[in-house]
Design a protein around this motif. Structure first.
Motif, PDB file in Angstrom:
ATOM      1  N   ARG A 179     -25.079  39.329 -89.176  1.00 37.79           N
ATOM      2  CA  ARG A 179     -24.407  38.173 -89.767  1.00 37.79           C
ATOM      3  C   ARG A 179     -23.415  37.499 -88.661  1.00 37.79           C
ATOM      4  O   ARG A 179     -23.324  36.425 -88.647  1.00 37.79           O
ATOM      5  CB  ARG A 179     -23.653  38.437 -91.147  1.00 37.79           C
ATOM      6  CG  ARG A 179     -24.897  38.529 -92.006  1.00 37.79           C
ATOM      7  CD  ARG A 179     -24.203  38.886 -93.514  1.00 37.79           C
ATOM      8  NE  ARG A 179     -25.125  39.148 -94.287  1.00 37.79           N
ATOM      9  CZ  ARG A 179     -25.790  38.219 -95.152  1.00 37.79           C
ATOM     10  NH1 ARG A 179     -25.532  36.644 -94.663  1.00 37.79           N
ATOM     11  NH2 ARG A 179     -26.786  38.422 -96.121  1.00 37.79           N
ATOM     12  N   ASP A 219     -20.553  39.018-101.103  1.00 37.70           N
ATOM     13  CA  ASP A 219     -19.699  39.965-100.336  1.00 37.70           C
ATOM     14  C   ASP A 219     -18.266  39.230-100.550  1.00 37.70           C
ATOM     15  O   ASP A 219     -17.943  38.233-100.221  1.00 37.70           O
ATOM     16  CB  ASP A 219     -19.898  39.988 -98.625  1.00 37.70           C
ATOM     17  CG  ASP A 219     -19.227  40.522 -98.073  1.00 37.70           C
ATOM     18  OD1 ASP A 219     -18.503  41.599 -98.580  1.00 37.70           O
ATOM     19  OD2 ASP A 219     -18.748  40.365 -96.632  1.00 37.70           O
ATOM     20  N   THR A 260     -24.224  43.967 -91.092  1.00 37.94           N
ATOM     21  CA  THR A 260     -23.144  43.059 -90.719  1.00 37.94           C
ATOM     22  C   THR A 260     -23.088  42.345 -89.363  1.00 37.94           C
ATOM     23  O   THR A 260     -22.704  41.214 -89.051  1.00 37.94           O
ATOM     24  CB  THR A 260     -21.627  43.677 -91.086  1.00 37.94           C
ATOM     25  OG1 THR A 260     -21.709  44.428 -92.342  1.00 37.94           O
ATOM     26  CG2 THR A 260     -20.303  42.843 -90.868  1.00 37.94           C
ATOM     27  N   ASN A 301     -16.600  42.315 -88.308  1.00 38.82           N
ATOM     28  CA  ASN A 301     -17.283  41.937 -89.483  1.00 38.82           C
ATOM     29  C   ASN A 301     -18.026  40.730 -89.378  1.00 38.82           C
ATOM     30  O   ASN A 301     -18.779  40.812 -88.245  1.00 38.82           O
ATOM     31  CB  ASN A 301     -16.079  41.630 -90.585  1.00 38.82           C
ATOM     32  CG  ASN A 301     -16.847  42.007 -91.887  1.00 38.82           C
ATOM     33  OD1 ASN A 301     -17.375  40.765 -92.406  1.00 38.82           O
ATOM     34  ND2 ASN A 301     -17.047  42.982 -92.654  1.00 38.82           N
ATOM     35  N   GLN A 302     -17.972  39.667 -90.072  1.00 38.98           N
ATOM     36  CA  GLN A 302     -18.888  38.490 -89.948  1.00 38.98           C
ATOM     37  C   GLN A 302     -18.362  37.496 -88.888  1.00 38.98           C
ATOM     38  O   GLN A 302     -19.139  36.341 -88.516  1.00 38.98           O
ATOM     39  CB  GLN A 302     -19.108  38.146 -91.259  1.00 38.98           C
ATOM     40  CG  GLN A 302     -19.950  38.871 -92.202  1.00 38.98           C
ATOM     41  CD  GLN A 302     -19.651  38.340 -93.622  1.00 38.98           C
ATOM     42  OE1 GLN A 302     -20.466  37.724 -94.264  1.00 38.98           O
ATOM     43  NE2 GLN A 302     -18.912  39.477 -94.083  1.00 38.98           N
ATOM     44  N   GLU A 323     -18.754  45.129 -83.761  1.00 43.25           N
ATOM     45  CA  GLU A 323     -19.115  45.442 -85.126  1.00 43.25           C
ATOM     46  C   GLU A 323     -20.356  46.520 -85.314  1.00 43.25           C
ATOM     47  O   GLU A 323     -21.150  46.013 -84.713  1.00 43.25           O
ATOM     48  CB  GLU A 323     -19.539  44.191 -85.721  1.00 43.25           C
ATOM     49  CG  GLU A 323     -20.020  44.305 -87.188  1.00 43.25           C
ATOM     50  CD  GLU A 323     -18.921  45.020 -88.149  1.00 43.25           C
ATOM     51  OE1 GLU A 323     -19.524  46.093 -88.638  1.00 43.25           O
ATOM     52  OE2 GLU A 323     -17.771  44.864 -88.290  1.00 43.25           O
ATOM     53  N   THR A 368     -17.786  44.231 -97.345  1.00 37.82           N
ATOM     54  CA  THR A 368     -18.200  44.864 -96.063  1.00 37.82           C
ATOM     55  C   THR A 368     -16.750  45.114 -95.225  1.00 37.82           C
ATOM     56  O   THR A 368     -16.809  45.942 -94.455  1.00 37.82           O
ATOM     57  CB  THR A 368     -18.996  43.952 -95.177  1.00 37.82           C
ATOM     58  OG1 THR A 368     -18.251  42.795 -94.959  1.00 37.82           O
ATOM     59  CG2 THR A 368     -20.429  43.809 -95.819  1.00 37.82           C
TER      60      THR A 368
END
Length: 258
Positions: free
Chosen positions: A113, A50, A110, A84-85, A105, A150
Protein backbone atom coordinates in the motif's frame (compact mmCIF):
# COMPACT_ATOMS: atom_id res chain seq x y z
CA UNK A 1 -2.40 28.46 29.73
CA UNK A 2 -0.03 26.12 27.86
CA UNK A 3 -1.57 23.06 29.49
CA UNK A 4 -5.06 24.26 28.55
CA UNK A 5 -3.97 24.76 24.94
CA UNK A 6 -2.46 21.26 24.89
CA UNK A 7 -5.66 19.78 26.32
CA UNK A 8 -7.71 21.48 23.61
CA UNK A 9 -5.35 20.57 20.75
CA UNK A 10 -4.43 17.02 21.71
CA UNK A 11 -7.50 16.09 23.70
CA UNK A 12 -10.66 17.77 22.44
CA UNK A 13 -9.70 18.34 18.78
CA UNK A 14 -8.08 14.94 18.33
CA UNK A 15 -11.06 13.17 19.91
CA UNK A 16 -13.42 15.08 17.62
CA UNK A 17 -11.42 13.94 14.60
CA UNK A 18 -11.61 10.32 15.78
CA UNK A 19 -15.38 10.60 16.12
CA UNK A 20 -15.62 12.17 12.68
CA UNK A 21 -13.58 9.34 11.19
CA UNK A 22 -15.82 6.73 12.81
CA UNK A 23 -19.00 8.44 11.62
CA UNK A 24 -18.04 9.28 8.05
CA UNK A 25 -15.79 6.38 7.07
CA UNK A 26 -18.66 3.96 6.26
CA UNK A 27 -20.29 6.58 4.03
CA UNK A 28 -17.07 7.34 2.17
CA UNK A 29 -16.21 3.65 1.83
CA UNK A 30 -19.59 3.00 0.22
CA UNK A 31 -18.70 5.41 -2.60
CA UNK A 32 -16.08 3.00 -3.88
CA UNK A 33 -13.54 5.63 -4.93
CA UNK A 34 -10.28 4.40 -6.45
CA UNK A 35 -8.34 7.02 -4.48
CA UNK A 36 -9.14 9.20 -1.48
CA UNK A 37 -7.66 12.64 -0.77
CA UNK A 38 -6.62 12.92 2.86
CA UNK A 39 -6.93 15.94 5.12
CA UNK A 40 -3.21 16.45 4.47
CA UNK A 41 -3.76 16.92 0.75
CA UNK A 42 -2.22 13.64 -0.45
CA UNK A 43 -4.02 10.82 -2.24
CA UNK A 44 -4.24 7.35 -0.73
CA UNK A 45 -5.48 3.99 -1.96
CA UNK A 46 -8.68 3.09 -0.04
CA UNK A 47 -8.17 0.87 3.00
CA UNK A 48 -11.25 1.70 5.03
CA UNK A 49 -11.10 -1.31 7.35
CA UNK A 50 -7.84 0.05 8.80
CA UNK A 51 -7.93 2.57 11.64
CA UNK A 52 -4.55 3.99 10.61
CA UNK A 53 -5.85 4.75 7.11
CA UNK A 54 -8.98 6.43 8.49
CA UNK A 55 -6.86 8.59 10.79
CA UNK A 56 -4.77 9.65 7.80
CA UNK A 57 -7.85 10.60 5.79
CA UNK A 58 -9.50 12.64 8.53
CA UNK A 59 -6.38 14.34 9.91
CA UNK A 60 -6.52 12.64 13.30
CA UNK A 61 -2.74 12.79 13.66
CA UNK A 62 -2.79 16.59 13.69
CA UNK A 63 -0.44 18.97 11.88
CA UNK A 64 2.72 18.85 14.03
CA UNK A 65 4.98 16.68 11.87
CA UNK A 66 3.26 17.67 8.62
CA UNK A 67 4.01 21.34 9.25
CA UNK A 68 7.60 20.61 10.26
CA UNK A 69 8.19 18.74 7.00
CA UNK A 70 6.51 21.34 4.83
CA UNK A 71 8.35 24.11 6.67
CA UNK A 72 11.88 22.89 5.86
CA UNK A 73 13.61 25.65 3.87
CA UNK A 74 16.91 23.94 3.02
CA UNK A 75 17.48 20.82 0.91
CA UNK A 76 17.05 17.66 2.98
CA UNK A 77 16.41 13.92 2.91
CA UNK A 78 13.43 12.52 4.77
CA UNK A 79 13.94 9.11 6.41
CA UNK A 80 10.61 7.51 7.31
CA UNK A 81 11.14 4.60 9.73
CA UNK A 82 7.87 2.78 10.29
CA UNK A 83 6.30 4.38 7.22
CA UNK A 84 3.08 2.33 7.26
CA UNK A 85 1.02 3.44 4.23
CA UNK A 86 3.28 6.42 3.69
CA UNK A 87 1.40 9.48 4.94
CA UNK A 88 4.50 11.40 6.01
CA UNK A 89 6.58 10.27 3.04
CA UNK A 90 3.84 11.67 0.81
CA UNK A 91 3.68 14.93 2.78
CA UNK A 92 7.48 15.34 2.65
CA UNK A 93 7.35 14.88 -1.12
CA UNK A 94 5.12 17.96 -1.34
CA UNK A 95 8.07 20.10 -0.21
CA UNK A 96 10.39 20.74 -3.20
CA UNK A 97 13.28 21.06 -0.74
CA UNK A 98 12.89 17.34 0.06
CA UNK A 99 15.33 15.88 -2.45
CA UNK A 100 14.93 12.24 -1.44
CA UNK A 101 12.69 10.06 0.71
CA UNK A 102 13.93 6.80 2.25
CA UNK A 103 11.04 4.81 3.69
CA UNK A 104 11.17 1.63 5.76
CA UNK A 105 8.05 -0.53 6.13
CA UNK A 106 8.63 -4.24 6.82
CA UNK A 107 5.09 -5.71 6.66
CA UNK A 108 4.51 -6.92 3.06
CA UNK A 109 0.82 -5.99 2.75
CA UNK A 110 1.36 -2.56 4.29
CA UNK A 111 4.47 -2.03 2.18
CA UNK A 112 2.44 -2.76 -0.96
CA UNK A 113 0.00 0.00 0.00
CA UNK A 114 2.92 2.33 0.70
CA UNK A 115 4.30 1.68 -2.80
CA UNK A 116 0.86 2.19 -4.37
CA UNK A 117 0.39 5.49 -2.54
CA UNK A 118 3.81 6.77 -3.58
CA UNK A 119 3.03 5.93 -7.21
CA UNK A 120 -0.43 7.50 -6.92
CA UNK A 121 1.13 10.81 -5.87
CA UNK A 122 3.89 10.76 -8.47
CA UNK A 123 6.77 10.55 -6.01
CA UNK A 124 8.39 7.27 -7.05
CA UNK A 125 11.39 8.89 -8.77
CA UNK A 126 12.79 10.31 -5.53
CA UNK A 127 11.50 7.72 -3.07
CA UNK A 128 13.46 4.62 -2.04
CA UNK A 129 11.21 2.00 -0.45
CA UNK A 130 12.65 -0.74 1.75
CA UNK A 131 10.74 -3.83 2.87
CA UNK A 132 12.80 -3.86 6.05
CA UNK A 133 12.72 -3.16 9.77
CA UNK A 134 15.65 -1.72 11.72
CA UNK A 135 16.64 -3.77 14.77
CA UNK A 136 19.71 -4.69 16.81
CA UNK A 137 20.44 -7.71 14.61
CA UNK A 138 19.88 -8.74 11.01
CA UNK A 139 17.67 -11.70 10.13
CA UNK A 140 14.05 -12.77 10.03
CA UNK A 141 11.55 -12.32 12.85
CA UNK A 142 7.81 -12.57 13.42
CA UNK A 143 5.88 -9.37 13.95
CA UNK A 144 2.47 -8.77 15.53
CA UNK A 145 0.06 -7.20 13.02
CA UNK A 146 -3.54 -6.15 13.59
CA UNK A 147 -5.35 -6.13 10.20
CA UNK A 148 -7.77 -3.47 11.42
CA UNK A 149 -5.04 -1.18 12.84
CA UNK A 150 -1.77 -1.61 10.96
CA UNK A 151 -0.17 1.26 12.89
CA UNK A 152 0.09 -0.92 16.00
CA UNK A 153 2.41 -3.49 14.38
CA UNK A 154 5.35 -4.00 16.71
CA UNK A 155 8.54 -5.96 17.25
CA UNK A 156 8.80 -4.70 20.82
CA UNK A 157 7.05 -7.72 22.31
CA UNK A 158 5.29 -5.49 24.80
CA UNK A 159 2.55 -6.75 27.06
CA UNK A 160 -0.90 -6.33 25.58
CA UNK A 161 0.32 -5.75 22.01
CA UNK A 162 -2.47 -6.37 19.55
CA UNK A 163 -2.28 -8.39 16.37
CA UNK A 164 -2.53 -11.86 15.00
CA UNK A 165 1.23 -12.36 14.64
CA UNK A 166 2.54 -14.86 12.16
CA UNK A 167 3.98 -12.30 9.71
CA UNK A 168 7.65 -12.88 8.96
CA UNK A 169 9.69 -9.79 8.19
CA UNK A 170 13.35 -9.02 7.50
CA UNK A 171 15.44 -6.90 9.88
CA UNK A 172 18.70 -5.05 9.35
CA UNK A 173 21.18 -3.52 11.77
CA UNK A 174 23.65 -0.64 11.53
CA UNK A 175 26.16 -2.16 9.03
CA UNK A 176 23.36 -2.95 6.57
CA UNK A 177 21.51 0.29 7.25
CA UNK A 178 24.35 2.72 6.57
CA UNK A 179 24.64 2.11 2.80
CA UNK A 180 20.90 2.76 2.42
CA UNK A 181 21.39 6.25 3.91
CA UNK A 182 24.36 7.22 1.72
CA UNK A 183 24.47 10.81 0.53
CA UNK A 184 25.55 14.27 1.59
CA UNK A 185 22.35 16.17 2.46
CA UNK A 186 21.06 16.64 6.02
CA UNK A 187 18.49 14.05 7.10
CA UNK A 188 15.20 14.61 8.92
CA UNK A 189 14.23 11.28 10.51
CA UNK A 190 10.78 10.15 11.67
CA UNK A 191 10.58 7.06 13.89
CA UNK A 192 7.27 5.40 14.72
CA UNK A 193 7.94 1.78 15.63
CA UNK A 194 5.59 1.18 18.55
CA UNK A 195 8.03 0.82 21.42
CA UNK A 196 11.28 -0.02 19.60
CA UNK A 197 12.36 3.62 19.20
CA UNK A 198 15.38 3.36 21.51
CA UNK A 199 16.70 0.33 19.62
CA UNK A 200 16.29 2.04 16.25
CA UNK A 201 18.00 5.21 17.46
CA UNK A 202 20.88 3.17 18.92
CA UNK A 203 21.42 1.46 15.56
CA UNK A 204 21.22 4.76 13.68
CA UNK A 205 23.81 6.22 16.05
CA UNK A 206 26.26 3.46 15.10
CA UNK A 207 26.26 4.48 11.43
CA UNK A 208 28.63 7.06 9.91
CA UNK A 209 25.54 8.53 8.21
CA UNK A 210 24.15 9.54 11.60
CA UNK A 211 26.33 12.65 11.57
CA UNK A 212 24.03 14.00 8.82
CA UNK A 213 20.86 13.63 10.92
CA UNK A 214 19.76 17.14 11.87
CA UNK A 215 16.45 16.23 13.52
CA UNK A 216 14.55 13.17 14.74
CA UNK A 217 10.80 13.17 15.34
CA UNK A 218 9.97 10.11 17.42
CA UNK A 219 7.01 8.64 19.25
CA UNK A 220 7.00 7.95 22.99
CA UNK A 221 4.51 5.93 24.96
CA UNK A 222 5.41 5.96 28.64
CA UNK A 223 3.67 2.63 29.17
CA UNK A 224 6.45 0.74 27.36
CA UNK A 225 9.20 3.22 26.50
CA UNK A 226 11.51 5.41 28.56
CA UNK A 227 11.60 9.00 27.34
CA UNK A 228 14.59 9.63 29.59
CA UNK A 229 16.53 6.72 28.09
CA UNK A 230 15.91 7.93 24.56
CA UNK A 231 16.80 11.53 25.39
CA UNK A 232 20.04 10.46 27.11
CA UNK A 233 20.98 8.40 24.06
CA UNK A 234 20.41 11.36 21.77
CA UNK A 235 22.19 13.86 24.02
CA UNK A 236 25.23 11.58 23.99
CA UNK A 237 25.07 11.74 20.19
CA UNK A 238 25.02 15.54 20.07
CA UNK A 239 21.32 16.43 20.19
CA UNK A 240 20.61 19.32 22.53
CA UNK A 241 17.05 20.52 21.89
CA UNK A 242 13.93 18.52 22.69
CA UNK A 243 10.39 19.73 21.98
CA UNK A 244 7.37 17.74 23.14
CA UNK A 245 4.22 17.48 21.01
CA UNK A 246 1.16 16.06 22.72
CA UNK A 247 0.00 15.27 26.23
CA UNK A 248 -0.61 12.29 28.47
CA UNK A 249 1.33 9.03 28.20
CA UNK A 250 1.43 8.97 24.37
CA UNK A 251 3.18 11.86 22.63
CA UNK A 252 5.92 12.82 20.16
CA UNK A 253 9.29 14.50 20.59
CA UNK A 254 11.38 16.49 18.13
CA UNK A 255 15.09 16.19 18.90
CA UNK A 256 17.48 18.48 17.05
CA UNK A 257 21.12 19.50 17.13
CA UNK A 258 22.30 22.97 18.12
Amino acid sequence: MASLAAFWRYGVVKTARKLKAAALSPLMAARGDDAVRSAYGVLMVPNWQDTTFRYCIFGTYGRDLADLLLGQREDFVFVDIGANQGLYSLIAAQNPRCRKIIAFEPVPTTHARLAANVALNGGAARTALHLLAIADSAGEVTINVAPDHTGTATLAGREGASGSGGVTIETIDAPLLDPLLAGDLPMFVKIDVEGLEAVVIAELAKTPSFARVSAIFYEVDDRWASAGEIEALLRAAGFTRFAKYGRGHHYDVLASRS
